[in-house]
Design an enzyme around this catalytic site. Structure first.
Site, PDB file in Angstrom:
ATOM      1  N   LYS A  22      46.253 -68.481  40.342  1.00  0.00           N
ATOM      2  CA  LYS A  22      47.522 -67.890  39.901  1.00  0.00           C
ATOM      3  C   LYS A  22      48.686 -68.820  40.196  1.00  0.00           C
ATOM      4  CE  LYS A  22      50.417 -64.980  42.311  1.00  0.00           C
ATOM      5  NZ  LYS A  22      51.432 -63.947  42.444  1.00  0.00           N
ATOM      6  N   ASN A  23      48.697 -69.407  41.405  1.00  0.00           N
ATOM      7  CA  ASN A  23      49.858 -70.202  41.825  1.00  0.00           C
ATOM      8  C   ASN A  23      49.932 -71.571  41.145  1.00  0.00           C
ATOM      9  OD1 ASN A  23      50.720 -68.120  43.410  1.00  0.00           O
ATOM     10  ND2 ASN A  23      49.919 -68.952  45.328  1.00  0.00           N
ATOM     11  N   CYS A 115      57.078 -59.873  45.402  1.00  0.00           N
ATOM     12  CA  CYS A 115      56.735 -59.289  46.708  1.00  0.00           C
ATOM     13  C   CYS A 115      57.972 -59.191  47.598  1.00  0.00           C
ATOM     14  CB  CYS A 115      55.713 -60.164  47.448  1.00  0.00           C
ATOM     15  SG  CYS A 115      54.097 -60.247  46.702  1.00  0.00           S
ATOM     16  N   ARG A 120      63.266 -65.362  50.243  1.00  0.00           N
ATOM     17  CA  ARG A 120      62.762 -66.442  49.384  1.00  0.00           C
ATOM     18  C   ARG A 120      63.880 -66.795  48.415  1.00  0.00           C
ATOM     19  NH1 ARG A 120      56.901 -65.077  46.902  1.00  0.00           N
ATOM     20  NH2 ARG A 120      55.694 -64.701  48.759  1.00  0.00           N
TER      21      ARG A 120
END
EC number: 2.5.1.7
Length: 419
Positions: A22-23, A115, A120
């Protein structure tokens, strides 16, 4: 909202095929905006965040199709704004900004969601683009970037190691005039994969995988075919599943050299591990794991995305283990939930002290973020009785068909559809 109902305890054993990362898939999908010819991306996992990204690319005017591979034709992109309704569920949308401003001279992205773990901020993305010559404004909840002509290469020293910002700067710099050097760059395998994808399209990048990446700007990027690397976090999650259930597993379509720190800790925990070119096997020989001490840090150190799974491992291991989280604050939300299942843990600032117990008991628990929720599902597999994991939409954002893969290993798990 959907839930998982898990009946335990079971020993997990068998084979699992690992999905694409995914990343890596997400930044690669957004990097396809830079291409002036069609691209084909293989081994893209079927995940909520991937679907959202594809929808976003379509809204920008790209032609996006999925038939096994994902095909993207960004020749006719004519919308330069990523709207709130798509961005709010997924922070990766910020990766649209660099390619848009680099290729079209303008881009705007609503401030992102995702999330809830810690701060972040997008400030590192913004300062990187500013150093490449973009003008950035924050207006009405949008980050708006623009440049007259082309971006200009720059020598950028990152204030702190950031995977997200490294991707943004690297993608934007591919079409900048002159050379860009990123110092203190993130070294993650997914950064290397994104760089290799860009090179396939004609970018000139060197140093990916080190803390100094050099990008020589080119005038345009073409098309190409690229295969996303295997998901090291999914691989690690299934290895832990076998370790805590005293089982035996083979992970196929894996990439062992991206998991050195995790494999070392599993060996410390008593696992018998073998690796091939594209597989990893783990065998506990029926033994209970031994507690290990773990400290998360940027790659190539132990990954923060495996912290929750190793917290669980320690909580059912022999002895006491310390897990220290240095990457994100607020990333121990799974610990109180595991305590409801009978785990013994104390949190002292950024460290969890785990006192291993013989067994866990099923309970009603709630997923709080992607990796924490995976650890709760694994806990349910080895706990006595029934565990119900609520809010599993977090898991669907990062694991492809996790219940099918666990069931194939012997887990008794079912998805209960929400109202």
């Amino acid at each position: 909202m959907d839930k998982f109902r898990v009946q335990g305890p079971t020993k997990l054993q068998g084979e699992v095929t690992i999905s694409g990362a995914k990343n890596a898939a997400l930044p690669i999908l957004f990097a396809a905006l830079l291409a002036e010819e069609p691209v084909e991306i293989q081994n893209v996992p079927k995940l909520k965040d991937v679907d959202t990204s594809m929808k976003l690319l379509s809204q920008l005017g790209a032609k996006v199709e999925r038939n096994g591979s994902v095909h993207i034709d960004a020749r006719d992109v004519n919308v330069f704004c990523a709207p709130y309704d798509l961005v709010k569920t997924m922070r990766a949308s910020i990766w649209a900004l660099g390619p848009l401003v680099a290729r079209f001279g303008q881009g705007q992205v609503s401030l992102p969601g995702g999330c809830t773990i810690g701060a972040r901020p997008v400030d590192l993305h913004i300062s990187g683009l500013e150093q490449l010559g973009a003008t950035i404004k924050l207006e009405e909840g949008y980050v708006k970037a623009s440049v007259d002509g082309r971006l200009k290469g720059a020598h950028i020293v990152m204030d702190k190691v950031s995977v997200g910002a490294t991707v943004t700067i690297m993608c934007a710099a591919t079409l900048a005039e002159g050379t860009t050097i990123i110092e203190n760059a993130a070294r993650e395998p997914e950064i290397v994969d994104t760089a290799n994808f860009l090179i396939t399209l004609g970018a000139k990048i060197s140093g990916q995988g080190t803390d100094r990446i050099v990008i020589e700007g080119v005038e345009r990027l073409g098309g190409g075919v690229y295969r996303v690397l295997p998901d090291r976090i999914e691989t690690g999650t299934f290895l832990v599943a076998a370790a805590i259930s005293r089982g035996k597993i083979i992970c196929r379509n894996a990439q062992p050299d991206t998991l050195d720190a995790v494999l070392a800790k599993l060996r410390d925990a008593g696992a018998d591990i073998e690796v091939g070119e594209d597989w990893i096997s783990l065998d506990m020989h029926g033994k209970r794991p031994k507690a290990v001490n773990v400290r998360t840090a940027p790659h190539p150190a132990f990954p923060t995305d495996m912290q929750a799974q190793f917290t669980l491992l320690n909580l059912v291991a022999e002895g006491t283990g310390f897990i220290t989280e240095t990457v994100f604050e607020n990333r121990f939300m799974h610990v109180p939930e595991l305590s409801r299942m009978g785990a013994h843990a104390e949190i002292e600032s950024n460290t969890v002290i785990c006192h291993g117990v013989e067994k866990l008991s099923g309970a009603q628990v709630m997923a709080t973020d992607l990796r924490a929720s995976a650890s709760l599902v694994l806990a349910g597999c080895i706990a006595e009785g029934t565990t119900v994991v609520d809010r599993i939409y977090h898991i669907d954002r990062g694991y492809e068909r996790i219940e099918d893969k666990l069931r194939a290993l012997g887990a008794n798990i079912e998805r209960v559809k929400g109202e």
